[in-house]
Design a protein around this motif. Structure first.
Motif, PDB file in Angstrom:
ATOM      1  N   LYS A   1       0.757   1.527 -12.860  1.00 55.09           N
ATOM      2  CA  LYS A   1       0.982   2.965 -12.691  1.00 55.09           C
ATOM      3  C   LYS A   1       2.361   3.369 -13.210  1.00 55.09           C
ATOM      4  O   LYS A   1       2.497   4.356 -13.940  1.00 55.09           O
ATOM      5  CB  LYS A   1       0.845   3.318 -11.217  1.00 55.09           C
TER       6      LYS A   1
ATOM      7  N   LEU B   1       2.047   1.888  -3.572  1.00 55.54           N
ATOM      8  CA  LEU B   1       1.036   2.408  -4.485  1.00 55.54           C
ATOM      9  C   LEU B   1       1.066   3.930  -4.578  1.00 55.54           C
ATOM     10  O   LEU B   1       0.685   4.500  -5.596  1.00 55.54           O
ATOM     11  CB  LEU B   1      -0.335   1.942  -3.984  1.00 55.54           C
ATOM     12  N   ILE B   2       1.517   4.599  -3.524  1.00 60.08           N
ATOM     13  CA  ILE B   2       1.455   6.061  -3.547  1.00 60.08           C
ATOM     14  C   ILE B   2       2.824   6.698  -3.741  1.00 60.08           C
ATOM     15  O   ILE B   2       2.963   7.895  -3.581  1.00 60.08           O
ATOM     16  CB  ILE B   2       0.824   6.597  -2.246  1.00 60.08           C
ATOM     17  N   GLN B   3       3.844   5.898  -4.085  1.00 58.84           N
ATOM     18  CA  GLN B   3       5.172   6.484  -4.256  1.00 58.84           C
ATOM     19  C   GLN B   3       5.286   7.242  -5.575  1.00 58.84           C
ATOM     20  O   GLN B   3       4.607   6.929  -6.529  1.00 58.84           O
ATOM     21  CB  GLN B   3       6.241   5.391  -4.218  1.00 58.84           C
ATOM     22  N   LYS B   4       6.192   8.200  -5.578  1.00 64.54           N
ATOM     23  CA  LYS B   4       6.405   8.983  -6.798  1.00 64.54           C
ATOM     24  C   LYS B   4       7.742   8.701  -7.453  1.00 64.54           C
ATOM     25  O   LYS B   4       7.917   8.914  -8.638  1.00 64.54           O
ATOM     26  CB  LYS B   4       6.314  10.476  -6.467  1.00 64.54           C
TER      27      LYS B   4
ATOM     28  N   THR C   1       0.833  -1.205   0.000  1.00 63.54           N
ATOM     29  CA  THR C   1       0.000   0.000   0.000  1.00 63.54           C
ATOM     30  C   THR C   1       0.868   1.255   0.000  1.00 63.54           C
ATOM     31  O   THR C   1       0.489   2.264  -0.585  1.00 63.54           O
ATOM     32  CB  THR C   1      -0.956   0.032   1.209  1.00 63.54           C
ATOM     33  N   MET C   2       2.039   1.183   0.635  1.00 69.09           N
ATOM     34  CA  MET C   2       2.940   2.326   0.554  1.00 69.09           C
ATOM     35  C   MET C   2       3.485   2.479  -0.856  1.00 69.09           C
ATOM     36  O   MET C   2       3.666   3.592  -1.353  1.00 69.09           O
ATOM     37  CB  MET C   2       4.103   2.179   1.541  1.00 69.09           C
TER      38      MET C   2
ATOM     39  N   TYR D   1       9.634  -0.516  -2.022  1.00 72.72           N
ATOM     40  CA  TYR D   1       8.506  -0.929  -1.191  1.00 72.72           C
ATOM     41  C   TYR D   1       7.963  -2.278  -1.643  1.00 72.72           C
ATOM     42  O   TYR D   1       7.491  -3.070  -0.824  1.00 72.72           O
ATOM     43  CB  TYR D   1       7.406   0.133  -1.209  1.00 72.72           C
TER      44      TYR D   1
ATOM     45  N   ARG E   1      12.048   4.027  -5.374  1.00 76.63           N
ATOM     46  CA  ARG E   1      11.428   3.926  -4.050  1.00 76.63           C
ATOM     47  C   ARG E   1      10.207   3.031  -4.101  1.00 76.63           C
ATOM     48  O   ARG E   1       9.963   2.207  -3.223  1.00 76.63           O
ATOM     49  CB  ARG E   1      11.019   5.325  -3.589  1.00 76.63           C
TER      50      ARG E   1
ATOM     51  N   ALA F   1      -1.379  -3.281  -9.693  1.00 76.97           N
ATOM     52  CA  ALA F   1      -1.863  -1.910  -9.884  1.00 76.97           C
ATOM     53  C   ALA F   1      -0.713  -0.926  -9.858  1.00 76.97           C
ATOM     54  O   ALA F   1      -0.632  -0.027 -10.698  1.00 76.97           O
ATOM     55  CB  ALA F   1      -2.876  -1.571  -8.801  1.00 76.97           C
ATOM     56  N   SER F   2       0.211  -1.109  -8.906  1.00 75.52           N
ATOM     57  CA  SER F   2       1.241  -0.081  -8.823  1.00 75.52           C
ATOM     58  C   SER F   2       2.220  -0.212  -9.982  1.00 75.52           C
ATOM     59  O   SER F   2       2.792   0.790 -10.398  1.00 75.52           O
ATOM     60  CB  SER F   2       1.933  -0.122  -7.482  1.00 75.52           C
TER      61      SER F   2
END
Lengths: 516, 111, 329, 114
Positions: A448, A303-306, A300-301, A314, A310, A444-445
């Motif tokens: 992305k 998924l929001i990385q830019k 879940t972390m 995760y 990094r 999903a990630s």
């Protein structure tokens, strides 16, 4: 002749070559690269020949400076005092991963590090790191294990902070070093406790003497926490994204293998050292919980990385969770022969198979990330876009790696995850469900990443990726696909012996102490 | 049978699936080739549909942090503390280690 | 060797069945949908005509699109969705019943969706990107309840039988769970069935869960830039996916056959079972697609995500717990 | 009780080190904390091999037969050497951090987060 000394050579050759590297790079850069790749290639050959030896003849015991471990001391006291290397199915399994990964890392570095300075130190550290990992995997002695653990820590942190022109690199290296050292010190503390109680450092001797007193419990807790931290289990994972994101891409790939070497240490402690004496149910649950937390929070972390690396770091955490989950279930049912045979052993095979698969596909993904950074000079996903127009190879390799990590058939990640789902559910159905959920979040990630880096209009200039980088990525892709198409062969030939080696700790002890 | 992985409760063989896939690919590609020809559009025809707005190339690309809005929005109450927990401060790294050490010691001690 | 031959012929067979019946169901669905809204609606064969028309059109590739991804994805989508039918029982045993199991089917089910998502992203249109990311968000959201449903059923089965192929759909279909559980079990199974029926329209992105396409809002969403045969491919794979989802629901919950009540020769039995399967699949599609899409309005994406992550997930876990209670009492 | 004093000292050293690592923000102090933990562990190791009224194990020709256990001393020496290497490396990273960030406050040295 060579056959007798294989384990010592596998550790010794990279270690000696490491210190020869600066001398050779005085002559010529190209020669040095060839030398390093040659050394690691030779090590791979030695590992493979040792692997055949181990799979055919059982555990390989190598005693430094003597013929057999059972030699008596001058005083007549009979006990293994020398430095002993003990190679069983699990050790050699890990060594295969280490050698493949470090060889490909060196090949990839050729072009990737071309423009950097201080390459002689870089390759020296790389070789020391490889030697340290082999040492951790082969040693039959707790204190040796600590020494090699620290060797890998120092080499790894030196490499994480390799780009001293970036402040972030130094920061990551500092944090990683503090965590590594702290973990290793607690491991040393535990080793001290065990030594004080049983007067031995040899793993087999210790395992045969452990009585499971209060002090042993403390030692167990220290060992588990220290090693789980180095393997990157949540919530002690925060150094992982720092270190993995800041190290040069080929080093990140090797760092993954380094974390897995600690994972090996964790399993060795749980199964071999303590597995005989105690009911491992609670210990198994501790590992399972660490695993589930790692899986879920890691993904879940991610998924929001830019930042591209990094994000992948995760994922490394979350994939480590699968291994902890699979092997943890095996550990929890270790004393229940029926459950162990129906699903425990399978779960362990899944977890151990996943170690190898993860090293391969995560290595590939980090290499593609390295290629992206090399070609564009950008790390932030928000600044990337449209790379698939020009970097077709990297895009295809990325798709292969992403599909493998997300567990899409027919790649290797699917095979190992399938084994985990279909055995773990019997222990507790929710574990399987969470594992499946994590798998799709992973997908999903990576979708992305693919969207924001590779697809979209061409908006940035790219350099062409050099041949040596493509070669390294190609090798990993071929391994991934081959493992995906013939998972049964891999499982039967090298994974099952590794799982059995962990479960049958009696054999490990008997190899040293003789017919225990 | 080579390529068939037995998991104890299930089974998986990549080779048969790939075989089926190849056959299906031939069939589907045949159907696909029945269709009209593919044209790489240029000019106005090739521009993405933007309800008539004119945009630069860079602005058309949706950035990584905007993706999965619905997901992060729905799970806001999960993400806010989680992000807050990752402070990047070395003291916190060590504290987490100590906390886990304590918990594991308690659990292992209670075996 | 026989299996090789079987998989070659079977592939041709399922391709035919999937495409024809998929489009047919689509036509029936549209007809019934129209009738429920007091309209006449298009003829049942309308989807075939739609496909034919799409294939006559020129296939446009937008300027910014990554061509190879953009053109490859529709084909792979259709191929992968048809390949699921190799593993799903359709009244008779699946063709590759001994070579793949339920988890594989779940993962294969992701492939067409991923292809659509990548295709949408590859077209480099903001509308398509928004649609594609919504599709992905829906995928991650329904995975949990779906996984709970499947694992719960298999776990409950594994408490009764200790076969080595419990995960294959063939085994699950041959041992319907309804007969073997107590009161709690039946309630739990009913709850899980309800969850699966909620997940089905989401998986197929039908109204009220059609946010990825949402013509009125984001102009067709992830298919915005697709045209011609590429769009036709996605159209067909959507139709096939409907059959696949329906047949999974049928295999998990209604695997009963009627051929044993007659005494016909075996090949007639196959035909009867297949026909009965088509009927069951139709009922499932009618309940979870046609009725639902007629009665509800479109939800927002964060509403869907929230709904799936909280109420539906909790419901599915309750179902699992009831199945667990069933083994205790 | 009095015999256990060295062990209690080790525990105190380790706990002090952990305290420093957890609550001190200065990076140099964090390194010191790490060294405190290390000293505690080293002290623990060396205490294990202690025997009262025995000679150091390097005197092979000593009149008394009783020797202190040599292995813990070897272990401690190794551990000290390793500790030196890690401290040197970690301090050099601190210097680099100071160069780039112009601060060694741990709460400010966190460009890497989330």
């Amino acid at each position: 002749m060579i056959n007798e000394h294989l384990p010592a050579l596998i550790i010794g050759i990279p270690l000696l070559a490491a210190f020869a590297t600066p001398l050779i790079s005085k002559i010529n850069d190209k020669l040095r690269n060839i030398f390093v790749i040659g050394i690691l290639g030779a090590t791979l050959c030695l590992v493979i020949s040792l692997a055949f030896n181990v799979f055919n003849n059982g555990i390989f015991v190598y005693v430094m400076g003597a013929k057999s471990p059972g030699l008596t001391l001058p005083s007549g006291y009979k006990m293994p005092v020398r430095i002993i290397l003990e190679v069983d199915g699990m050790s050699i399994f890990m060594a295969i991963i280490t050698s493949i990964v470090s060889l490909l890392g060196a090949i990839y570095s050729w072009a990737f590090m071309h423009k950097e300075t201080g390459k002689d130190k870089y390759y020296t550290l790389l070789l020391i790191l490889a030697a340290g990992m082999f040492g951790m995997e082969f040693t039959g002695d707790m204190f040796n294990f600590f020494v090699f653990l620290e060797i890998t820590s120092i080499a790894a942190c030196g490499l994480v902070g390799f780009r001293i022109n970036r402040g972030e690199s130094s920061e990551a290296a500092f944090k990683t070093m503090v965590m590594y050292t702290l973990g290793a010190l607690f491991v040393l503390f535990a080793i001290g406790i065990l030594y004080g109680e049983y007067d031995a450092l040899n793993i087999a001797t210790l395992a045969s003497r452990i009585r499971y007193t209060m002090l042993d419990k403390i030692a167990l807790g220290l060992l588990v926490t220290g090693l789980a931290m180095k393997a990157g289990a949540v919530p002690m994972h925060m150094w992982v994204p720092d270190a993995y994101a800041e190290a040069p891409a080929p080093i990140t790939m090797i760092l993954v293998a380094n974390s897995q070497a600690s994972l090996y240490g964790l399993f060795r402690v749980c199964f071999t050292l303590y597995g005989l004496t105690i009911s491992t149910y609670t210990l198994g649950w501790i590992i399972i919980i660490l695993g589930v937390l790692s899986m879920f929070i890691g993904v879940t972390m991610a998924l929001i990385q830019k930042k591209i690396k990094r994000l992948m770091a995760y994922h490394a955490i979350s994939q480590t969770g699968y291994m902890l989950l699979g092997v943890g279930v095996g550990l929890a049912v270790l004393s229940d022969a029926n459950a162990l045979n129906t699903y425990g052993l399978k779960a362990m095979e899944g977890g151990i198979f996943h170690i190898m698969n993860h090293a391969m596909y995560k290595g590939l993904l980090f290499l593609t990330a390295g290629a992206v950074i090399y070609a564009t000079g950008k790390r932030n996903l928000n600044e990337l876009g449209g790379l698939a127009h020009k970097m077709k190879f990297t895009a295809i390799f990325f798709i292969i790696g992403a599909a493998a990590i997300a567990g899409l058939p027919p790649f290797n990640g699917f095979a190992s995850k399938l084994i985990i789902y279909e055995s773990v559910y019997k222990f507790n159905p929710m574990l399987s469900v969470i594992a499946m959920l994590v798998s799709i979040l992973t997908l999903a990630s990576f979708v992305k990443v693919f969207q924001s880096a590779f697809l979209g209009p061409e908006i940035i200039e790219v350099k062409k990726e050099p041949k040596s980088m493509i070669f390294a990525m190609l090798c990993l892709s071929v391994i991934i696909i081959a493992f995906g198409l013939f998972p049964d062969i891999v499982v039967d030939k090298i994974v099952a012996p590794a799982a059995n080696a962990l479960v049958n700790s009696m054999q490990y002890i008997a190899a040293i102490l003789g017919g225990a | 049978m080579i390529g068939t992985l037995e998991t104890g409760y299930g089974v998986w063989s990549a080779l048969y699936w790939l075989l089926g896939l190849v056959v299906l690919f031939i069939i589907v590609y045949f159907i696909y080739s029945l269709g009209g020809k593919t044209v790489k559009a240029s000019g106005d025809k090739g521009k993405p549909f933007l309800s008539g707005n004119e945009m630069e190339k860079e602005k058309i690309h949706v950035k990584a942090s905007n993706i999965y809005w619905g997901f992060t929005e729905a799970l806001k109450s999960y993400y806010t503390p989680l992000k807050g927990g990752h402070t990047g401060n070395i003291n916190d790294y060590v504290s987490w280690f100590v906390v886990v050490l304590a918990i594991v010691l308690i659990l292992a001690g209670g075996l | 060797m026989i299996l090789v031959l079987k998989s070659v012929i079977g592939a041709c067979l399922v391709a035919f069945i999937g495409i024809v019946f998929g489009l047919l169901y689509k036509g029936i669905d549209r007809k019934l949908h129209a009738h429920m809204q007091m309209r006449v609606g298009p003829p049942v064969t309308q989807p075939f005509k739609d496909v034919r028309k799409l294939f006559l059109k020129e296939n446009l590739v937008p300027e910014n699109a990554v061509d190879w991804v953009f053109n490859l994805m529709p084909v792979i989508s259709l191929v992968s969705v048809i390949s699921i039918l190799l593993y799903v029982p359709m009244g008779v045993d699946p063709i590759l019943s001994t070579k793949g199991d339920l988890i594989l089917v779940l993962y294969l089910l992701m492939l067409p969706a991923v292809c659509m998502i990548l295709g949408g992203f590859a077209s480099s249109s903001p509308y398509a990107t928004v649609g594609a990311q919504r599709e992905m968000v829906m995928m991650i959201s329904y995975e949990f309840p779906l996984a709970v449903t499947i694992i719960a059923i298999v776990w409950r089965l594994s408490k009764i039988y200790s076969a080595s192929n419990i995960f294959t759909l063939q085994f699950i279909a041959a041992h319907p769970l309804w007969n073997n559980v107590g009161v709690f079990g039946v309630i739990g199974l009913a709850i899980l069935l309800a969850v699966l029926l909620i997940v089905t329209p989401i998986e197929l992105s039908k109204i009220p869960f059609d946010v990825p396409e949402a013509e009125t809002e984001i102009a067709g969403g992830l298919l915005a830039e697709y045209s011609g045969k590429n769009l036709g491919m996605f159209y067909i794979s959507d139709a096939v996916k409907t059959v696949v989802m329906a047949s999974i629901v049928v295999a998990l919950f209604f695997p009963y056959n009627i051929s044993q009540y007659f005494s016909f020769p075996q090949y007639v039995d196959y035909v009867i079972d297949f026909a009965f399967f088509l009927f069951k699949a139709f009922v499932v599609i009618f309940v979870s697609v046609t009725v639902v899409r007629t009665s509800f309005a479109r939800l927002k994406i964060d509403q869907i995500a929230h709904m799936l992550w909280v109420p539906v997930t909790i419901t599915s876990i309750i179902g699992l717990l009831l199945l667990y209670l069933d083994t205790v009492f | 009780m009095i015999d256990n004093l060295p062990f209690i000292a080790c525990a105190i050293l380790v706990i002090l080190g952990l305290y420093t690592l957890t609550f001190k923000r200065n990076l140099i102090k964090i390194v010191i904390g790490l060294n405190l933990v290390e000293s505690g562990v080293n002290l623990f190791l060396i205490t294990l091999g202690y025997k009262s009224n025995a000679v150091a194990p390097i005197y092979t020709m000593a009149a008394k037969e009783e020797m202190v256990l040599p292995t813990p001393q070897a272990l401690t020496l190794t551990s000290i050497v390793i500790g030196l290497a890690t401290t040197a490396l970690i301090l050099s990273f601190t210097i680099l951090i100071y160069k780039h960030y112009k601060t060694i406050d741990a709460s400010k040295v966190r460009r890497l987060r989330e």
